[in-house]
Design an enzyme around this catalytic site. Structure first.
Site, PDB file in Angstrom:
ATOM      1  NE  ARG A 180      -8.656   1.830  11.039  1.00 55.17           N
ATOM      2  CZ  ARG A 180      -7.630   1.252  10.458  1.00 55.17           C
ATOM      3  NH1 ARG A 180      -7.004   1.851   9.459  1.00 55.17           N
ATOM      4  NH2 ARG A 180      -7.199   0.080  10.879  1.00 55.17           N
TER       5      ARG A 180
ATOM      6  CB  SER B  63      -0.962  -0.038   1.192  1.00 57.89           C
ATOM      7  OG  SER B  63      -1.987   0.904   1.060  1.00 57.89           O
TER       8      SER B  63
ATOM      9  CG  HIS C 186      -5.588  -2.495   0.078  1.00 59.91           C
ATOM     10  ND1 HIS C 186      -4.624  -2.523  -0.910  1.00 59.91           N
ATOM     11  CD2 HIS C 186      -5.124  -1.637   1.037  1.00 59.91           C
ATOM     12  CE1 HIS C 186      -3.633  -1.709  -0.580  1.00 59.91           C
ATOM     13  NE2 HIS C 186      -3.909  -1.172   0.601  1.00 59.91           N
ATOM     14  CG  ASP C 187      -6.911  -4.806   5.514  1.00 58.38           C
ATOM     15  OD1 ASP C 187      -6.099  -3.901   5.250  1.00 58.38           O
ATOM     16  OD2 ASP C 187      -7.715  -4.744   6.468  1.00 58.38           O
TER      17      ASP C 187
ATOM     18  CG  ASP D 152      -6.173  -4.156  -3.491  1.00 59.92           C
ATOM     19  OD1 ASP D 152      -6.982  -3.228  -3.282  1.00 59.92           O
ATOM     20  OD2 ASP D 152      -4.956  -4.060  -3.244  1.00 59.92           O
TER      21      ASP D 152
END
Length: 357
Positions: free
Chosen positions: A200, A130, A329-330, A296
């Site tokens: 967040r 990232s 994405h994580d 992602d």
């Protein structure tokens, strides 16, 4: 700084793991993502949780701390020890928004100063995902002679307009909080917790995939048999996001969030090389392994392919792996077997080429 404003004095908080060998050839720099820090492989002092890349960094893991000397620093502009908006300026006042805006290149130049301080000329590998992957690409472009191998994961050579838009939503949530106080909340002894929590929550949605959210939560209700017909957290996914927001404000500074997201927004590596990304890597001797994930949508595989095409055009040695997973994405932070195997294989081959035992 890229903004043309000097930043001094400069403090960089960092951790090292493992032992630097006699010829100083086994150093690996790990670059953290947007909300990460230097605690890549040890218990985090604030959260009490394992290091954020515990799946890849440690004894007998791909970034083996028994084999490599691993460095991870909190980026400039961060909030866990490095100079950032919560730090004091030379006049003894909290910077707030008076700190110069930070870029990815500023982060990398500060890391290079740290590497110099440690007496290391060449890094065996620079790795990160990232925003960390952006730093990896910037390292390879800015200091090609100092990077033997590079592993950019789930990243891009420039931030997309969609990603900039998501970041702007988060920044506006923070700045709309009355306790933000125009960025002077530390002076006012307040904290924009609600705004940072919402930022967040919005960002966390982008780190996951629709498949992952559905598998984890579906439309299941949270601790109740029927809807309350209110705006309480009826659904499990709502409760999860609220928890993510609440826990985040305990460990992160709101102004640092503004600075980190802006640094990612400004990142456009090709723009620094006449608009041609291949020129950033022309003639490089660095070995690359580029990794993306099928689910992602924040940094899709097309972003990684653009980097690979530029590396090929620049004559670089590059391998590319698209890993199939529904984790979004994580995935770069999770125990994904194909990611572990890819990292292990690439680093083992690079270590042999480097002459590391």
């Amino acid at each position: 700084m890229d903004s043309g404003v000097p930043l001094a004095p400069l403090t960089i908080a960092y951790q090292t793991y493992g032992t630097l060998n006699a010829d100083r050839s086994n150093a690996v720099l790990v670059c953290h993502a947007l909300t990460g820090d230097q605690h890549v492989a040890n218990v985090h002092p604030v959260t009490g949780k394992p290091g954020w890349w515990d799946v890849l960094v440690g004894p007998a893991k791909p970034i083996d701390t028994d084999r490599y000397f691993v460095i991870c620093s909190n980026v400039v502009g961060g909030c866990l020890g490095s100079t950032g908006p919560a730090s004091l300026d030379p006049a003894g006042r909290v910077y707030g928004l008076d700190m110069p805006v930070v870029t990815i290149r500023d982060m990398v130049r500060a890391q290079a100063m740290l590497v110099d301080h440690l007496g290391i000329d060449t890094l065996f590998c620079v790795a990160g995902g990232s925003m960390g992957g952006m730093q990896v690409l910037q390292w390879a472009a800015l200091f090609p002679q100092r990077v033997f191998a590079a592993m950019p994961i789930a990243t891009a050579a420039r931030h997309s307009s969609q990603n900039i838009a998501f970041h702007e939503v988060g920044r506006q949530a923070i700045m709309a909080d009355p306790d933000w106080c125009g960025g002077r909340y530390i002076d006012a002894a307040t904290r924009p917790e609600k705004g940072l929590s919402v930022a967040r929550m919005a960002a966390h949605v982008t780190y996951l995939s629709d498949q992952a959210l559905h598998a984890k939560f579906g439309r299941r209700l949270q601790d109740r048999a029927a809807p309350t017909f209110s705006f309480d957290a009826d659904f499990q996914v709502e409760s999860y996001l609220r928890y993510q927001g609440r826990s985040f404000v305990d460990r992160f500074d709101a102004n640092s969030y503004l600075y980190m997201t802006r640094a990612m927004d400004y990142f456009d590596l090709a723009a620094d090389y006449g608009g041609v990304l291949a020129h950033a890597f022309k003639g490089t001797a660095t070995r690359f392994c580029v990794v993306s994930f099928t689910s992602d949508w924040l940094f899709p595989t097309s972003d990684s392919r653009a980097v690979v095409h530029a590396l090929n055009a620049g004559g670089a040695s590059v391998s590319f792996v698209e890993i199939e997973t529904d984790k979004g994405h994580d995935a770069f932070l999770l125990d994904i077997p194909d990611l572990v195997a890819t990292s292990q294989g690439f680093l083992d081959a690079a270590a042999r080429a480097r002459g590391l035992g």
